[in-house]
Motif scaffolding. Structure first.
Motif, mmCIF file in Angstrom:
data_model
loop_
_atom_site.group_PDB
_atom_site.id
_atom_site.type_symbol
_atom_site.label_atom_id
_atom_site.label_comp_id
_atom_site.label_asym_id
_atom_site.label_seq_id
_atom_site.Cartn_x
_atom_site.Cartn_y
_atom_site.Cartn_z
ATOM 1 N N VAL A 183 0.846 -1.195 0.000
ATOM 2 C CA VAL A 183 0.000 0.000 0.000
ATOM 3 C C VAL A 183 0.879 1.242 0.000
ATOM 4 O O VAL A 183 1.982 1.234 0.523
ATOM 5 C CB VAL A 183 -0.958 0.067 1.211
ATOM 6 C CG1 VAL A 183 -2.077 -0.918 1.070
ATOM 7 C CG2 VAL A 183 -0.204 -0.132 2.511
ATOM 8 N N ALA A 184 0.344 2.277 -0.587
ATOM 9 C CA ALA A 184 1.017 3.578 -0.553
ATOM 10 C C ALA A 184 -0.084 4.628 -0.570
ATOM 11 O O ALA A 184 -1.020 4.542 -1.370
ATOM 12 C CB ALA A 184 1.923 3.747 -1.768
ATOM 13 N N GLY A 185 -0.012 5.543 0.360
ATOM 14 C CA GLY A 185 -1.015 6.595 0.445
ATOM 15 C C GLY A 185 -2.422 6.062 0.639
ATOM 16 O O GLY A 185 -3.395 6.637 0.158
ATOM 17 N N GLY A 186 -2.530 4.941 1.350
ATOM 18 C CA GLY A 186 -3.840 4.393 1.657
ATOM 19 C C GLY A 186 -4.444 3.569 0.519
ATOM 20 O O GLY A 186 -5.514 2.992 0.655
ATOM 21 N N ARG A 187 -3.753 3.541 -0.619
ATOM 22 C CA ARG A 187 -4.289 2.789 -1.761
ATOM 23 C C ARG A 187 -3.449 1.556 -2.036
ATOM 24 O O ARG A 187 -2.278 1.507 -1.696
ATOM 25 C CB ARG A 187 -4.296 3.670 -3.016
ATOM 26 C CG ARG A 187 -5.195 4.883 -2.888
ATOM 27 C CD ARG A 187 -5.165 5.672 -4.175
ATOM 28 N NE ARG A 187 -5.837 4.970 -5.253
ATOM 29 C CZ ARG A 187 -7.125 5.133 -5.542
ATOM 30 N NH1 ARG A 187 -7.854 5.963 -4.844
ATOM 31 N NH2 ARG A 187 -7.676 4.466 -6.538
ATOM 32 N N LEU A 188 -4.079 0.585 -2.694
ATOM 33 C CA LEU A 188 -3.352 -0.628 -3.050
ATOM 34 C C LEU A 188 -2.386 -0.320 -4.185
ATOM 35 O O LEU A 188 -2.781 0.223 -5.216
ATOM 36 C CB LEU A 188 -4.337 -1.712 -3.485
ATOM 37 C CG LEU A 188 -3.698 -3.067 -3.778
ATOM 38 C CD1 LEU A 188 -3.306 -3.751 -2.479
ATOM 39 C CD2 LEU A 188 -4.656 -3.938 -4.557
ATOM 40 N N ALA A 189 -1.111 -0.681 -3.988
ATOM 41 C CA ALA A 189 -0.134 -0.503 -5.059
ATOM 42 C C ALA A 189 0.022 -1.811 -5.818
ATOM 43 O O ALA A 189 0.137 -1.817 -7.038
ATOM 44 C CB ALA A 189 1.199 -0.047 -4.498
ATOM 45 N N ALA A 190 0.024 -2.916 -5.112
ATOM 46 C CA ALA A 190 0.124 -4.226 -5.753
ATOM 47 C C ALA A 190 -0.180 -5.301 -4.743
ATOM 48 O O ALA A 190 -0.035 -5.093 -3.540
ATOM 49 C CB ALA A 190 1.527 -4.439 -6.302
ATOM 50 N N SER A 191 -0.627 -6.459 -5.227
ATOM 51 C CA SER A 191 -0.758 -7.598 -4.338
ATOM 52 C C SER A 191 -0.564 -8.870 -5.133
ATOM 53 O O SER A 191 -0.806 -8.886 -6.337
ATOM 54 C CB SER A 191 -2.126 -7.596 -3.634
ATOM 55 O OG SER A 191 -3.135 -7.841 -4.576
#
Lengths: 258, 325
Positions: B202-210
């Motif tokens: 996560v970055a900035g509260g959002r999903l970046a990758a999973s």
């Protein structure tokens, strides 16, 4: 629910401050008793003090145990606010996410703790009264005969003070703030209100407790016109604790634990 | 079936959006790293998952229900959170006794978990005198009390010394090998990379990758470092295959954008003497930087992009993606 109350009692037992409050409350009661015994057995009878060895005297001395009500109040506050202070509320709410039940268990446990505080204070007062009278060569310092008249009301009042404290703790969450507010109101604020507005004053916690705990009955100083009936006094004191807790559960306790 | 399902989770504190439409799963039998810089919303997400914080929108379900609706939460989820405290005058054993009583767990279990985290000798001492590492172990013991199928740990390595971190890594692997789901947050990517099977970044509260760690790291092209007495000849061989290589020292070449699977056959075919060949890059840091540079959320969930080279491609110390299996 029983398991939650048991857990709360375990928390109280395993916290040093509970024992300190219990001990200081009982010792304070003992000191007051010693003072009264000494003053009332000196040659010149102090004004307002009943005759040594009389029924009223016994009730007065034993009723001094009631000072531990304030210590039970603080213990009740710490039971809730202390968990926020130390951050243990997180693990408590993790194991029991239904927060209302946790607070209810704390009210119950604080009430039981209050009853124990009252019993401990009475044991100390009985011993001190006997000891001091013997030292003063007074005829009888035995206040045990006053137990049936004094003990039930005093235990109930102290228990309800514990409940009231836990309710305040849930409402305010900040233990220092809650202790300062509760004690300054009980010790100072209430008597000011009672002096100015006796009709309002009798509904306040201390007056409500006094309506059924015997220190006042023995003193007979307060006019009974400005006193609630004993059962009404009990309900009023209980209502303070429960309503503070309810408002607390709906506001402070419900909020995010971060 | 996923043990944890987070769906479009959003939490706003006033005007600040701490968590923004976050969705991910946590699978049983695997260690899932919940990664991101400080302030990325990791702790808030975990606290929502555990019923301590209310989400503004969305949901975080455990075994299909919200935490608050779990009948015996301690038997389902064990949590180690930052800023959850101990009463300083209470002993470690009493602390666990309190939690066990609240959860309706037998007091016998208290001594078991104390032994599990190596605190048996100090069980009677007041927690006030505990070091940070001992407190962290006591937190773990608390989490393990109910023998839960899901463990949620927020930055558990904080306060642990290198020995403690290695112990923690072993414990997490052991717990997941028993089929439990382990969700562990960290801002230390290299450290996490040694422990986790799956990652949620996560970055900035959002999903970046999973996705599985190996897939993610495989997407970022690394480099191959070759120590050889025939550096000049090898450089020519690589150039013939369209690979640029530069000198790191007189006998070490670094082939950018290459993998050992490409360099190895070339070297064998041309009979170049090689003393040492290691692949680097493709680390979790590289993945993270690549993802956040292209803007958060640019590569959605289920990342399995091209160039996934599978495990083994970068099983080298120093390449942050070493898998401990």
């Amino acid at each position: 629910m029983t398991r939650l109350v048991r857990a709360e009692l375990l928390k109280l037992r395993t916290t040093k401050v509970t024992w300190v409050l219990l001990a200081v409350g009982a010792v304070t009661a003992g000191l007051l008793a010693a003072l009264v015994v000494v003053r009332s057995s000196t040659a010149a009878q102090q004004a307002g003090l009943p005759l040594v060895g009389s029924v009223a005297w016994r009730r007065l001395v034993l009723g001094l145990s009631g000072v531990t009500e304030y210590f039970a109040l603080v213990a009740g506050i710490l039971c809730v606010a202390g968990e926020y202070r130390h951050g243990t509320i997180t693990s408590t709410f993790l194991v029991e996410p239904r927060r209302g039940r946790v607070i209810a268990a704390k009210l119950g446990a604080s009430g039981l703790a209050g009853a124990v505080f009252a019993i401990a204070a009475m044991v100390v007062v009985i011993s001190v009264a006997a000891g001091t009278s013997a030292a003063e060569r007074a005829a009888t310092g035995n206040v045990v005969p006053a137990l049936p008249a004094v003990a039930p009301g005093l235990i109930l009042a102290t228990a309800l003070y514990g409940v009231y404290g836990a309710g305040l703790g849930a409402l305010l969450r900040n233990q220092v703030l809650a202790v300062v507010i509760a004690l300054s109101f009980s010790l100072i604020g209430e008597s000011i209100v009672t002096d100015l507005l006796p009709q309002v004053g009798k509904w306040l916690p201390d007056a409500a407790a006094a309506s059924f705990s015997s220190s006042s009955q023995a003193g007979q100083i307060q006019g009974s016109a400005h006193m609630l009936v004993w059962w009404a006094g009990g309900l009023v004191l209980l209502a303070y604790g429960i309503s503070a807790a309810l408002v607390g559960v709906m506001t402070a306790v419900r909020s995010d634990v971060t | 079936m996923a043990v944890v399902e987070v769906r479009r989770l959003t939490k706003r504190f006033g005007r600040v959006t701490a968590v923004d439409e976050l969705s991910f799963d946590v699978e049983p039998g695997r260690v899932t790293g919940f990664l991101g810089p400080n302030g990325a919303g990791k702790t808030t997400t975990l606290r929502i998952m555990l019923g301590l914080v209310r989400p503004t929108e969305g949901s975080a379900l455990i075994g299909g229900v919200a935490y608050r609706d779990l009948r015996h939460p301690a038997r389902v989820v064990g949590a180690v959170l930052e800023a959850s405290g101990f009463h300083p005058s209470r002993s470690a054993r009493d602390h666990l006794g309190v939690v066990a009583t609240t959860a309706g767990i037998s007091r016998k279990r208290v001594d078991e978990v104390l032994a599990m985290v190596g605190l048996s000798d100090v069980a009677g001492r007041a927690v006030g005198g505990f070091s940070l590492g001992m407190r962290q172990r006591l937190e773990l013991a608390t989490a393990l009390l109910g023998d839960p199928e899901l463990l949620v740990l927020d930055e558990p390595a904080n306060g642990l010394d290198p020995q403690g971190i290695s112990w923690l890594r072993g414990l997490l692997r052991w717990l997941s090998s028993q089929g439990r789901a382990v969700l562990v947050s960290s801002h230390l990517l290299a450290e996490a990379a040694q422990t986790v099977d799956d990652v949620v970044i996560v970055a900035g509260g959002r999903l970046a990758a999973s996705g599985p760690l190996a897939e993610l790291t495989g997407r970022v092209v690394g480099s191959v470092r070759i120590r050889t007495p025939e550096a000049q000849r090898l450089q020519g061989v690589l150039a013939g295959a369209g690979i640029t290589a530069h000198y790191e020292s007189h006998d070490v070449l670094v082939a950018d954008g290459a993998t050992p699977e490409v360099v190895g056959p070339l070297v064998a075919a041309q009979g170049v003497v090689v003393y040492e060949m290691t692949s680097s890059g493709g680390s979790l840091e590289d993945v993270f930087l690549a993802l956040t540079a292209s803007g958060p959320g640019a590569s959605g969930p289920g990342a399995s992009g091209p160039g996934a080279s599978g495990p083994g491609a970068s099983a080298v110390p120093g390449g942050g993606s070493e898998m401990v299996r």
